[in-house]
Design an enzyme around this catalytic site. Structure first.
Site: not given
Lengths: 923, 330
Positions: A366, A498
């Site tokens: 989530d 990243k």
């Protein structure tokens, strides 16, 4: 008045309970005038409650804490361990022993205590294994307990007109409390005074934006109104004073927590597997037992003798040590995972969560934070229909950038800096921007850092452009407006991060990673793309429509691999439509989803037979966490409730840890198979002596106690050591197992263990048996139907093949020596079985012998066997007698045969993949 | 097995792809046993059944052959006339047990000799067993292969290291004359009709075992009067106090017990195992007597636990009238 709506699957047995919980709850504390409220609670705005009054209420309401979910009483847990599964069979065996003994005792003058001892041994075995399992369970729940109580919290309350620090548990309704930014709201509060007070309700509603709180009642709905702050949410900034209106389980949070605890998460896959397996074994035991009970009658045996056969068959059939082995294997893996930041929470035997993770086929992640380790950086800028890439390295500090600071770019930067509530924590001027600690939402922090780099000194910039008004973001408006002296406009920017290549790893492991987030679809999609949830080259229906110019409605949904589903679309969807979407798309992002919809999504995947892992940290996630096959909570950011609902906790909040978990889970599943195959094999040489004894009337080749020595003695360490076996191939490159087809114990495993290897072991045992009998004077053909004379105490002079006459006592010593030798030969053929169980496909040469635990296991079982064989005193206790040196070796050729046969079998599997051998013997 | 096997059977693929939505069909137990549509019985179709059965047949034939091969190799190392392990330090040991007759094969757990002197059907079995047992001593074909031993002749002459010195040597013949003379033969149904039953006692045959004499000063008092050097003496008595009271007079036939010349035993076709008999002269009626008979020689130790050097049995002599049904039980 408010109502939580959770979609439940039809036929869920908990539906009625849930409905009760879903009942409408009257709540008017936010609406009544303050004066009335204070009167109702008999409190005073300035002086607070009197200590006396507070004590009274405390006695009435109890502590202000969420009561732990209903746990099974300890004694029931204990009984489950004591009587569940195989234990029941063994209890029956023990009771039969006592029956046989007492009948013997009252009817025969020479009653032996053998049956009594056996009954005691069986009972001891059951009780010890039961206690062991219970101990394992309670130990792990204690870890969890301590985890929960790690952070005690305090609240600043006014009592008797003075401010006092109270543990939050001591708060009562009517207390006046003060909270400030950074605190956790100690109870449900009605705000009386607020100074720039904002709360983060994300753990309750899933909205990530902090919301301001003020004394005015703005909405009938208590969840929407501004003058209520909820228990267990976090104050982000400002200060406030409020009166406690609900405490403990009666708080809104408390109610949701209860809802979560009542959703049945069902049995974990491995629990199902083990149950399936217990059924098979029990079935075989009962079938064989009953058949031979009848056969014994037909052959004219005394009923008591038939009962003794029955006991023997039950004991031989039940792998007594197996459940303990499985528990130990799983515990070892759980420990290994904990060292890799995956804390397996094993309340109520949730240990199996380890394995569940291994069979996971879908992960619903989530929080973008989970995927990104809560560290986002602006990586690309979309501006004037062009995408620019930014430097995301930490070393990057240059603020004099070459971006065009005019036009769109300028307004973009302006918005990013002003329409942003993230702040640097003070005193970090010297720290590189990328490393500074901030308060606020991850995406806003990224923007803050980005603008700090490109505009410089945001704090000052913000001061120059003070905020005059603000509509905070929420999931209803879906936008945020803040009005500054400069005007506001909407612009697109995207940022991202990243991410470890964890998602890619999941994908190669055949696991669907689905994003379920409260973020805006565009943000969500961008994140999804950058982390690989939507892979490069995948298109959504919208993408196709843009590319081809076909209207969205006409695009063939099957062409689109990816889909981004908006919460509002989801709301209008029927379960069947959701089912179709889940089936048709490999890469799905659910954006702007409400907490309730998460549950729906999880159920949608489960309907397809997927095993779903859900990650979450908020209270609102807990129903979905609970519903999921495996709920994964965040150790750092997660709320207590979510941790309670979860099966596993990521201590470092890192998505990559899940991947580690999946890997470990798959490994343990493979290794458990090996371990079970190893353990089950010795069942055949254990059962067959009884069958041959009944059918051919030879003296019993293997005793019941000796069987226990194998199952609970020599087989244990080697079986456990298989848990340390390394993977045969890259387990992260194959698909998750299909729970309906790829069983832990399947008929191929049974066929191999029972039908092939077990049979070799049995003939090895019989060979040893005949060897020793012949060495002592009884040649094989003379043993046929000798049983009634052999076992008769009345015969003190039984002739052997050489005409020598044996007393009863000497015959029995010979028989027990045979038991011992049979036992030793099982140990010897189990060497080979252990070596072949190391691999299911590879040759032992490929696998190597680097599993030192296993090597130790080989030595250990041999030493244990030698000890049992030669330790003085054990001849009376275990009926084990010392063997001549040469009697250790008759089983060796069979050991060799097992090894060679299985190497050939595995060669065939490798040589002809998908061939008959593989289809029939690859377990 | 479970209904799930059907699926497993259908697709044994190594890692089935979880994406395929499995068709929701009813896997009822009946359709698992026989599925008409797919032609499967117990989850396999005909071909699959044939394959697996053929595989297992071949497998078990090979396994059986391997086993028999191993067994044959092992048995070829076995001497048919001498077990690999016998005598002192082995399981059978060098301390013989004592056996008794009549013992009924159809009631193997019982050591009770129970009969009614008024009803010959109650002891016919016992007499039969004794008759059978003693027959071999008078059987022409076997007696021809034995020789009468006298003086110092004994089986030691023909046995060396547990084996016959050479084929065809004759062992000593055992004669029943002494028993006949004392009223223990078929002629008087071994004393059963008189309530004075004869019981045969024998010493367990052990290869290479022969009795050693007691030194003069250590002859046990139980047999001191009857003891003869070179023999194995027997003494019977009640097992417990009351039995000792009731057991009455016991006659040992012959007095000195078993003559030691029939030892040592070695495997041969026509060995005459020496026996002794005890005749119970006045047993009480309708009362069980527990009897313990011990064998005495210099190298026999009596051990109640392991029943070496002694034997237990029970005697119950009844004298109810046959015509009256036994209402008060026995």
């Amino acid at each position: 008045m408010f109502l939580f709506r959770f979609k439940m699957v039809k036929g869920n047995k908990n539906q009625s309970d849930l409905n009760e919980l879903k009942q409408e709850v009257q709540m008017d504390e936010h609406q009544v005038p303050l004066e009335e409220l204070l009167t109702r609670f008999e409190t005073n705005l300035e002086k607070g409650l009197t200590t006396k009054k507070a004590e009274q209420i405390y006695l009435r309401d109890g502590p202000n804490a969420l009561s732990p979910p209903k746990t099974t009483p300890e004694w029931i847990k204990f009984c489950k361990n004591l009587f569940g599964g195989f234990a029941l069979l063994l209890w029956i065996g023990a009771i039969l022993c006592y029956v046989a003994y007492s009948v013997d005792y009252f009817t025969l003058e020479h009653s032996t205590k053998d049956n009594l001892y056996l009954g005691i041994v069986l009972m001891t075995v059951v009780i010890i294994t039961g206690c062991f399992q219970y101990y394992q369970e309670s130990k792990s729940s204690k870890i969890m307990e301590s985890f929960k109580n790690m952070v005690p919290t305090f609240a600043l309350a006014i009592r008797d007109g003075e401010k006092v620090q109270l543990p939050t548990e001591k708060l009562v309704v009517g207390d006046i409390v003060e909270v400030k930014g950074g605190d956790r709201i100690p109870a449900d509060l009605r705000v009386i005074k607020a100074y720039g007070f904002k709360v983060d309700n994300s753990s309750l509603t899933g909205e990530s934006e902090p919301q301001s709180r003020s004394p005015e009642c703005t909405n009938e709905n208590p969840l929407e109104t501004r003058n209520i702050a909820f228990f267990s949410t976090n104050a982000v900034e400002g200060t406030a004073k409020g009166v406690v209106i609900q405490t403990g389980d009666r708080t809104v949070m408390g109610r949701i927590a209860h809802l979560a605890s009542d959703i049945d998460s069902g049995m974990t896959p491995i629990a199902r597997e083990i149950e399936h397996f217990i059924h098979i074994i029990t079935g075989v035991a009962v079938f064989l037992g009953a058949t031979f009970f009848v056969i014994a009658f037909v052959l004219g045996y005394h009923w008591l003798t038939a009962v003794v056969f029955l006991i023997g068959i039950i004991v031989a059939n039940v792998p007594e040590g197996l459940i303990a082995t499985v528990t130990v294997c799983l515990t070892l893996t759980a420990k290994r995972m904990a060292s890799k930041n995956c804390l397996v929470k094993n309340l109520e035997a949730n240990l199996e969560a380890v394995e569940t993770l291994g069979s996971t086929s879908t992960i619903c992640s989530d929080k973008t934070g989970t995927l990104t380790q809560n560290r986002m950086t602006v990586a690309h800028i979309w501006c004037d229909r062009a995408i620019e890439t930014c430097d995301t390295t930490e070393a990057f500090t240059d603020s004099g950038v070459k971006y065009n600071k005019e036009g769109t770019m300028a307004s973009l930067l302006r918005i990013a800096s002003l329409c942003n509530r993230a702040e640097f924590k003070p005193g970090q001027a010297d720290v590189p921007v990328h490393r500074r600690e901030c308060t606020g939402d991850a995406s806003e922090i990224a923007l803050l850092k980005f603008t700090e780099l490109h505009i410089g000194n945001i704090t000052q910039y913000r001061k120059k452009n003070p905020k005059s008004a603000e509509i905070p973001f929420n999931s209803t408006n879906k936008y945020q407006v803040s009005i500054h002296q400069t005007d506001d406009e909407e612009s697109g920017f995207l940022l991202v991060m990243k991410v470890p290549n964890a998602v890619a790893k999941c994908r190669s492991a055949g696991i669907k990673v689905v994003m379920v987030t409260g973020d805006h679809p565009i943000t969500a999609k961008a994140i999804a793309k950058s982390v690989g949830i939507i892979s490069e080259g995948s298109e959504t229906v919208e993408d196709i429509s843009i590319r081809t110019g076909i209207p969205v409605e006409q695009v063939d949904t099957h062409q689109a691999k990816a889909a981004v589903i908006h919460g509002t679309e989801l709301r209008e969807m029927s379960p069947d439509q959701l089912y179709d979407i889940i089936r048709d798309h490999d890469e799905i992002v659910f954006a702007r989803t409400s907490p309730q919809q998460k549950l729906m999504i999880v159920e949608g995947f489960q309907r397809q037979g997927q095993i779903v892992a859900v990650t979450g940290d908020g209270v609102n996630d807990s129903p979905a966490l609970k519903k999921a096959d495996i709920g994964v909570a965040m150790g750092i950011a997660g709320s207590d409730v979510s941790k309670q609902a979860a099966d596993m906790i990521l201590l470092d909040d890192n998505f990559a840890s899940i991947v580690v978990g999946v890997e470990e889970g798959r490994l343990i599943f493979d290794n458990l198979k090996k371990s079970i195959a190893y353990t089950l094999t010795s069942n055949i040489p254990e059962i067959s002596p009884f069958l041959v004894y009944i059918l051919c009337g030879i003296p019993l080749p293997l005793g019941t106690v000796t069987i226990l020595c194998i199952d609970l003695g020599t087989d244990m360490v080697p079986a456990i050591s298989l848990a340390y076996e390394e993977a045969e191939s890259d387990i992260m490159k194959r698909r998750p197992r299909d729970p309906t087809r790829d069983k832990l114990v399947n008929e191929r495993l049974i066929s191999l263990a029972y039908g092939q290897i077990g049979m070799i072991q049995a003939v090895a045992g019989f060979f040893t048996y005949f060897w020793i009998m012949a060495d002592n004077g009884f040649l094989p053909w003379n043993l046929w139907q000798i049983r009634s004379e052999w076992d008769s105490r009345a015969i003190n002079n039984l002739q052997d093949s050489y005409g020598q006459e044996w007393t009863y006592a000497n015959r029995k010593v010979l028989e027990f020596t045979c038991h011992t030798a049979y036992f030793v030969s099982i140990v010897i053929v189990q060497w080979a079985d252990l070596l072949i169980s190391k691999t299911r496909r590879n040759s032992l040469i490929q696998q190597g012998m680097s599993n030192w635990t296993l090597n130790f296991g080989l030595v250990f079982e041999t030493c244990l066997a030698a000890f049992m064989c030669y330790c003085p005193g054990l001849d009376n206790g275990l009926n084990m007698y010392g063997l001549r040196f040469s009697w250790w070796f008759p089983a060796l050729p069979f050991s060799l045969l097992i090894f060679i046969y299985d190497e050939c079998r595995r060669y065939c599997i490798r040589r002809w993949p998908g061939g008959w051998i593989e289809r029939e013997t690859y377990y | 097995m479970s209904k799930d096997n059907k699926h497993t059977e259908e697709n044994n693929a190594l890692m089935a792809n979880g994406h395929k939505a499995s068709p929701k069909e009813k896997d009822s137990f009946i359709s698992f046993i026989y599925n008409k549509r797919e032609g499967t019985f117990l989850g396999r179709n005909g071909k699959s059944w044939v394959q697996i059965i053929v595989f297992y047949i071949i497998y078990y034939i090979f396994l059986g052959a391997f086993w028999l091969g191993c067994l044959a190799i092992f048995l070829s190392t076995i001497d048919k006339n001498l077990p690999r392990y016998y005598g002192k330090g082995t399981i059978i040991g060098a301390n013989p047990g004592v056996g008794y007759q009549p013992w009924l094969k159809n009631n193997p757990e019982s050591t009770l000799i129970k009969f009614n002197i008024n009803d010959n059907t109650t002891y016919a079995d016992y007499v039969g067993v004794l008759e059978n047992y003693t027959m071999k001593y008078e059987n022409e074909t076997t007696t021809k292969l034995t020789k009468l031993c006298s003086g110092s002749e004994s089986n030691s002459d023909i046995v060396k290291d547990g084996k016959l010195k050479e084929e065809g040597l004759k062992p000593c013949r055992f004669k029943l004359d002494v028993f006949k003379a004392s009223g223990c033969s078929l002629e008087n149904d071994f004393g059963f009709p008189d309530g004075k039953p004869c019981v045969i006692l024998s010493l367990n045959r052990l290869i290479d075992w022969k009795p050693e004499d007691f030194a003069d000063d250590v002859i046990p008092k139980e047999i001191a009067k009857r003891y003869k050097k070179g023999s194995i003496g027997f003494n019977c008595d009640g097992t417990y106090g009351p039995d000792k009271e009731y057991i009455g007079k016991i006659e040992y036939i012959p007095e000195a017990g078993i003559d030691g010349r029939f030892y040592p035993y070695a495997k041969m076709d026509n060995y005459h195992q020496p026996i002794a008999m005890v005749k119970f002269h006045n047993l009480p009626r309708n009362r069980v007597v527990l009897v313990e008979c011990r064998a005495y020689a210099g190298n026999i130790e009596q051990d109640i636990e392991t029943r070496q050097g002694l034997v237990h049995f029970e005697l119950l002599v009844e004298d109810y009238e046959v015509s009256t049904p036994k209402t008060n039980g026995s």
